[in-house]
Design a protein around this motif. Structure first.
Motif, PDB file in Angstrom:
ATOM      1  N   PHE A  51      23.568 -19.960 -31.994  1.00 14.15           N
ATOM      2  CA  PHE A  51      24.777 -19.408 -31.517  1.00 14.15           C
ATOM      3  C   PHE A  51      24.818 -18.972 -30.089  1.00 14.15           C
ATOM      4  CE2 PHE A  51      23.568 -18.292 -35.820  1.00 14.15           C
ATOM      5  CZ  PHE A  51      24.126 -19.075 -36.486  1.00 14.15           C
ATOM      6  N   PHE A  52      25.899 -19.206 -29.316  1.00  9.20           N
ATOM      7  CA  PHE A  52      25.835 -18.932 -27.888  1.00  9.20           C
ATOM      8  C   PHE A  52      27.321 -18.921 -27.451  1.00  9.20           C
ATOM      9  CE2 PHE A  52      25.026 -23.277 -28.577  1.00  9.20           C
ATOM     10  CZ  PHE A  52      26.080 -23.992 -27.823  1.00  9.20           C
ATOM     11  N   ILE A  53      27.633 -18.189 -26.418  1.00  6.38           N
ATOM     12  CA  ILE A  53      28.892 -17.872 -25.656  1.00  6.38           C
ATOM     13  C   ILE A  53      28.870 -19.179 -24.521  1.00  6.38           C
ATOM     14  CG2 ILE A  53      30.585 -16.826 -24.433  1.00  6.38           C
ATOM     15  CD1 ILE A  53      29.461 -14.410 -26.010  1.00  6.38           C
ATOM     16  N   GLU A  54      29.903 -20.299 -24.631  1.00  2.00           N
ATOM     17  CA  GLU A  54      29.740 -21.263 -23.640  1.00  2.00           C
ATOM     18  C   GLU A  54      31.491 -21.000 -23.174  1.00  2.00           C
ATOM     19  OE1 GLU A  54      28.726 -25.760 -23.539  1.00  2.00           O
ATOM     20  OE2 GLU A  54      29.984 -25.228 -25.190  1.00  2.00           O
ATOM     21  N   LYS A  55      31.359 -20.730 -21.461  1.00  2.00           N
ATOM     22  CA  LYS A  55      32.486 -20.619 -20.930  1.00  2.00           C
ATOM     23  C   LYS A  55      33.536 -19.607 -21.810  1.00  2.00           C
ATOM     24  CE  LYS A  55      32.371 -25.098 -19.045  1.00  2.00           C
ATOM     25  NZ  LYS A  55      33.064 -26.580 -18.945  1.00  2.00           N
ATOM     26  N   GLY A  56      32.962 -18.622 -22.158  1.00  2.00           N
ATOM     27  CA  GLY A  56      33.639 -17.573 -22.746  1.00  2.00           C
ATOM     28  C   GLY A  56      34.080 -17.755 -24.212  1.00  2.00           C
ATOM     29  N   ILE A  57      33.645 -19.065 -24.761  1.00  2.00           N
ATOM     30  CA  ILE A  57      34.126 -19.307 -26.280  1.00  2.00           C
ATOM     31  C   ILE A  57      32.859 -19.281 -27.111  1.00  2.00           C
ATOM     32  CG2 ILE A  57      34.783 -21.195 -27.445  1.00  2.00           C
ATOM     33  CD1 ILE A  57      36.455 -22.197 -25.117  1.00  2.00           C
ATOM     34  N   VAL A  58      32.960 -18.621 -28.175  1.00  2.00           N
ATOM     35  CA  VAL A  58      31.757 -18.338 -29.164  1.00  2.00           C
ATOM     36  C   VAL A  58      31.692 -20.012 -29.880  1.00  2.00           C
ATOM     37  CG1 VAL A  58      30.894 -17.107 -31.260  1.00  2.00           C
ATOM     38  CG2 VAL A  58      32.419 -15.957 -29.486  1.00  2.00           C
ATOM     39  N   THR A  59      30.364 -20.211 -29.545  1.00  2.00           N
ATOM     40  CA  THR A  59      30.137 -21.476 -30.278  1.00  2.00           C
ATOM     41  C   THR A  59      28.807 -21.597 -31.342  1.00  2.00           C
ATOM     42  OG1 THR A  59      30.836 -22.732 -28.323  1.00  2.00           O
ATOM     43  CG2 THR A  59      29.598 -23.995 -29.436  1.00  2.00           C
ATOM     44  N   ARG A  60      29.147 -22.360 -32.346  1.00  2.00           N
ATOM     45  CA  ARG A  60      28.228 -22.297 -33.407  1.00  2.00           C
ATOM     46  C   ARG A  60      27.623 -23.990 -33.246  1.00  2.00           C
ATOM     47  NH1 ARG A  60      29.055 -24.232 -39.067  1.00  2.00           N
ATOM     48  NH2 ARG A  60      27.309 -24.160 -40.319  1.00  2.00           N
ATOM     49  N   LEU A  61      26.375 -24.301 -33.103  1.00  2.00           N
ATOM     50  CA  LEU A  61      25.832 -25.364 -32.916  1.00  2.00           C
ATOM     51  C   LEU A  61      24.588 -25.782 -33.970  1.00  2.00           C
ATOM     52  CD1 LEU A  61      25.372 -28.044 -31.074  1.00  2.00           C
ATOM     53  CD2 LEU A  61      23.442 -27.021 -30.237  1.00  2.00           C
ATOM     54  N   VAL A  62      24.828 -26.815 -34.756  1.00  2.00           N
ATOM     55  CA  VAL A  62      23.807 -27.122 -35.758  1.00  2.00           C
ATOM     56  C   VAL A  62      23.096 -28.451 -35.291  1.00  2.00           C
ATOM     57  CG1 VAL A  62      23.669 -27.978 -38.093  1.00  2.00           C
ATOM     58  CG2 VAL A  62      25.385 -26.457 -37.342  1.00  2.00           C
ATOM     59  N   LYS A  63      21.848 -28.508 -35.494  1.00  5.48           N
ATOM     60  CA  LYS A  63      20.684 -29.308 -35.261  1.00  5.48           C
ATOM     61  C   LYS A  63      20.239 -30.013 -36.574  1.00  5.48           C
ATOM     62  CE  LYS A  63      19.309 -28.134 -30.599  1.00  5.48           C
ATOM     63  NZ  LYS A  63      17.909 -27.817 -29.694  1.00  5.48           N
ATOM     64  N   GLY A  64      19.988 -31.189 -36.760  1.00  7.28           N
ATOM     65  CA  GLY A  64      19.538 -31.798 -37.712  1.00  7.28           C
ATOM     66  C   GLY A  64      18.176 -32.328 -37.485  1.00  7.28           C
ATOM     67  N   PHE A  65      17.102 -31.976 -38.473  1.00  8.76           N
ATOM     68  CA  PHE A  65      15.625 -32.350 -38.254  1.00  8.76           C
ATOM     69  C   PHE A  65      15.259 -33.363 -39.280  1.00  8.76           C
ATOM     70  CE2 PHE A  65      16.234 -28.466 -36.314  1.00  8.76           C
ATOM     71  CZ  PHE A  65      15.121 -28.317 -35.198  1.00  8.76           C
ATOM     72  N   TRP A  66      14.534 -34.242 -38.660  1.00 10.35           N
ATOM     73  CA  TRP A  66      13.760 -35.507 -39.557  1.00 10.35           C
ATOM     74  C   TRP A  66      12.501 -35.742 -38.870  1.00 10.35           C
ATOM     75  CZ3 TRP A  66      12.649 -40.636 -39.060  1.00 10.35           C
ATOM     76  CH2 TRP A  66      11.865 -41.176 -39.944  1.00 10.35           C
ATOM     77  N   LYS A  67      11.421 -35.507 -39.585  1.00 12.22           N
ATOM     78  CA  LYS A  67      10.074 -35.453 -39.307  1.00 12.22           C
ATOM     79  C   LYS A  67       9.704 -35.063 -37.702  1.00 12.22           C
ATOM     80  CE  LYS A  67       8.922 -39.680 -41.789  1.00 12.22           C
ATOM     81  NZ  LYS A  67       8.298 -40.998 -41.940  1.00 12.22           N
ATOM     82  N   GLY A  68      10.281 -33.913 -37.544  1.00 15.03           N
ATOM     83  CA  GLY A  68       9.980 -33.000 -36.401  1.00 15.03           C
ATOM     84  C   GLY A  68      11.065 -33.181 -35.298  1.00 15.03           C
ATOM     85  N   VAL A  69      11.785 -34.451 -35.504  1.00 14.14           N
ATOM     86  CA  VAL A  69      12.907 -34.532 -34.443  1.00 14.14           C
ATOM     87  C   VAL A  69      14.111 -33.958 -34.683  1.00 14.14           C
ATOM     88  CG1 VAL A  69      13.950 -36.529 -33.235  1.00 14.14           C
ATOM     89  CG2 VAL A  69      11.681 -36.803 -34.203  1.00 14.14           C
ATOM     90  N   ALA A  70      14.580 -33.242 -33.588  1.00  9.09           N
ATOM     91  CA  ALA A  70      15.896 -32.561 -33.697  1.00  9.09           C
ATOM     92  C   ALA A  70      17.092 -33.304 -32.927  1.00  9.09           C
ATOM     93  CB  ALA A  70      15.770 -30.950 -32.999  1.00  9.09           C
ATOM     94  N   VAL A  71      18.322 -33.169 -33.695  1.00 12.03           N
ATOM     95  CA  VAL A  71      19.431 -33.976 -33.102  1.00 12.03           C
ATOM     96  C   VAL A  71      20.462 -33.009 -33.368  1.00 12.03           C
ATOM     97  CG1 VAL A  71      20.761 -36.053 -32.985  1.00 12.03           C
ATOM     98  CG2 VAL A  71      18.547 -36.289 -33.566  1.00 12.03           C
ATOM     99  N   ALA A  72      21.270 -32.778 -32.179  1.00 14.27           N
ATOM    100  CA  ALA A  72      22.364 -31.908 -32.072  1.00 14.27           C
ATOM    101  C   ALA A  72      23.317 -32.605 -33.012  1.00 14.27           C
ATOM    102  CB  ALA A  72      22.754 -31.428 -30.603  1.00 14.27           C
ATOM    103  N   ILE A  73      23.885 -32.312 -34.164  1.00  9.83           N
ATOM    104  CA  ILE A  73      24.882 -33.391 -34.577  1.00  9.83           C
ATOM    105  C   ILE A  73      26.170 -32.580 -34.829  1.00  9.83           C
ATOM    106  CG2 ILE A  73      23.116 -34.465 -35.927  1.00  9.83           C
ATOM    107  CD1 ILE A  73      23.627 -32.771 -38.298  1.00  9.83           C
ATOM    108  N   PHE A  74      26.463 -31.235 -34.806  1.00  7.74           N
ATOM    109  CA  PHE A  74      27.698 -30.591 -35.028  1.00  7.74           C
ATOM    110  C   PHE A  74      27.958 -29.273 -34.349  1.00  7.74           C
ATOM    111  CE2 PHE A  74      30.073 -27.539 -37.575  1.00  7.74           C
ATOM    112  CZ  PHE A  74      31.279 -28.110 -37.963  1.00  7.74           C
TER     113      PHE A  74
END
Length: 418
Positions: free
Chosen positions: A11-34
């Motif tokens: 969770f962070f504020i980006e350019k004044g906008i509250v944003t929720r970012l979700v990362k998916g994990f598979w075998k230790g590898v993380a990918v921002a998907i949503f």
């Protein structure tokens, strides 16, 4: 593609906008998907729904997979909403996101005191709505969740909401929907009436044109119907047919006289007779118009054929001529299995788009030829029963070419197409 083993949220504020970012994990590898923000926007990348497999993530760099650009989802788009379901993380993430939002928007804390969302997804949804419609706070405090998350209700003016508030106090049901409130406002507060109406809609969903007043009217028709074997479904159908016919007959269906006839059967029979008369009048008018058009067509056809009257000749035993007589057209069409009548070639000739030439021998049709401007030959066929073998013989071609060479080119002057 892989099914994520688990998800983590940031969770962070980006350019004044509250944003929720979700990362998916598979075998230790993380990918921002949503990701989603407080503007109500949702974005996805490297995350797809595969038929029979559900939502899977792809890892950039694996088997030629590229890092996709963020794709914004439409409001109506359905997606499995990824979130961190590890033990204790759901509550922790809700607290973390709440703290971030309050640090930027302190007044939102009053809303959280009255209602605490159980997931980060619902928290983001609540916050984005609160920014646009601050009075959502009072709906959530009263547990009016159906109304709090109904954008159509939230968009109402303050005065309109106050009217509904008076109904809500009578209703004493915090699960009330906006649809139910509109019903009470329009037809009066009565739980029993609303229940009957919803049961009717559930049972007779196909009769979408029946409003509540019509439903009430038909209930009276059913009770007064002396024919016991008339199932209520048939009466609903009977009314729908009456309504459609009455509109076709030009009746004002906002007028109660026509909308709620005293005797449905008599009213139905009356509009059926009127519609039949209207349709018959239209049919006769169309027929008269068609006859007028055909009359002009045959007049034009006769004039054009008249140009070639002096050029009807017999060459090498073949009679070659242009005719305006429909029996001649039909005779050749039938003998040669051609569509010169069915496809309206006589109309094209009457419109000066082409000339049809008939060729016969001993009064028996042999071939027809289509001639355009500057003596250009179009379709030139004998008997078309066998489409692979329907070209005229060399004798017919020679006789026709001889005839055509003697005709002045100006006779084939055509009108330019619009």
């Amino acid at each position: 593609m892989h099914r994520a083993e688990h998800f983590e949220e940031l969770f962070f504020i980006e350019k004044g906008i509250v944003t929720r970012l979700v990362k998916g994990f598979w075998k230790g590898v993380a990918v921002a998907i949503f990701k989603e923000n407080d503007l109500g926007q949702k974005f996805v990348r490297n995350y797809d729904c595969i038929y029979g497999c559900g939502w899977l993530m792809s890892i950039p760099g694996e088997d030629g997979v590229e890092k996709e650009k963020w794709f914004e989802l439409k409001q109506s788009c359905s997606i499995f909403m990824p979130c961190d379901l590890r033990e204790g993380m759901r509550e922790l993430n809700v607290r973390r996101l709440s703290d971030l939002i309050v640090s930027r928007y302190p007044n939102f804390s009053y809303c959280l005191k009255k209602y605490t969302p159980k997931t980060t997804e619902s928290l983001m949804k609540t916050f984005s709505l609160w920014k646009k419609y601050p009075d959502i706070e009072f709906l959530l405090a009263g547990s009016y969740f159906n109304l709090a998350y109904n954008r159509a209700f939230l968009k109402l003016s303050k005065s309109k909401k106050q009217k509904y508030l008076a109904i809500m106090k009578k209703c004493k049901d915090n699960s009330v929907t906006f649809e139910k409130l509109k019903f009470y406002e329009k037809y009066g507060f009565c739980e029993e009436n609303y229940k009957e109406w919803k049961d009717f809609q559930h049972e007779i969903g196909v009769y979408v044109g029946i409003s509540y007043p019509i439903f009430r009217y038909l209930e009276g028709v059913i009770k007064s119907d002396t024919l016991v074997h008339h199932h209520k479904f048939l009466i609903y159908e009977h009314y729908c047919d009456y309504y459609r016919m009455a509109k076709e007959a030009g009746k004002n269906m906002k007028d109660p006289y026509w909308k709620f006839p005293k005797d449905l059967n008599k009213a139905h029979n009356k509009v059926v007779r009127e519609v039949n008369n209207i349709r018959e009048a239209k049919r006769l008018a169309a027929l008269a118009k068609q006859k007028e058009i055909e009359s002009k067509t045959f007049e034009d056809l006769k004039k054009i054929a008249g140009r070639f009257s002096e050029f009807s000749k017999k060459i090498d035993g073949f009679e070659i001529f242009v005719s305006s007589e429909m029996n001649e057209w039909e005779r050749h069409a039938k003998a040669l299995n051609q569509c010169i009548c069915a496809a309206g070639y006589y109309k094209k000739m009457a419109a000066e788009k082409e000339i049809i030439v008939f060729i016969q021998k001993d009064s028996e049709p042999v071939a027809t030829a289509e001639i355009f401007e500057k003596k250009k030959i179009g379709q030139f066929y004998a008997n078309e029963l066998d489409r692979k073998n329907c070209l005229p013989s060399e004798e017919v071609k020679n006789a026709f070419n001889t005839w055509l060479s003697d005709i002045p080119e100006e006779l084939f002057s055509m009108k330019k197409s619009a």
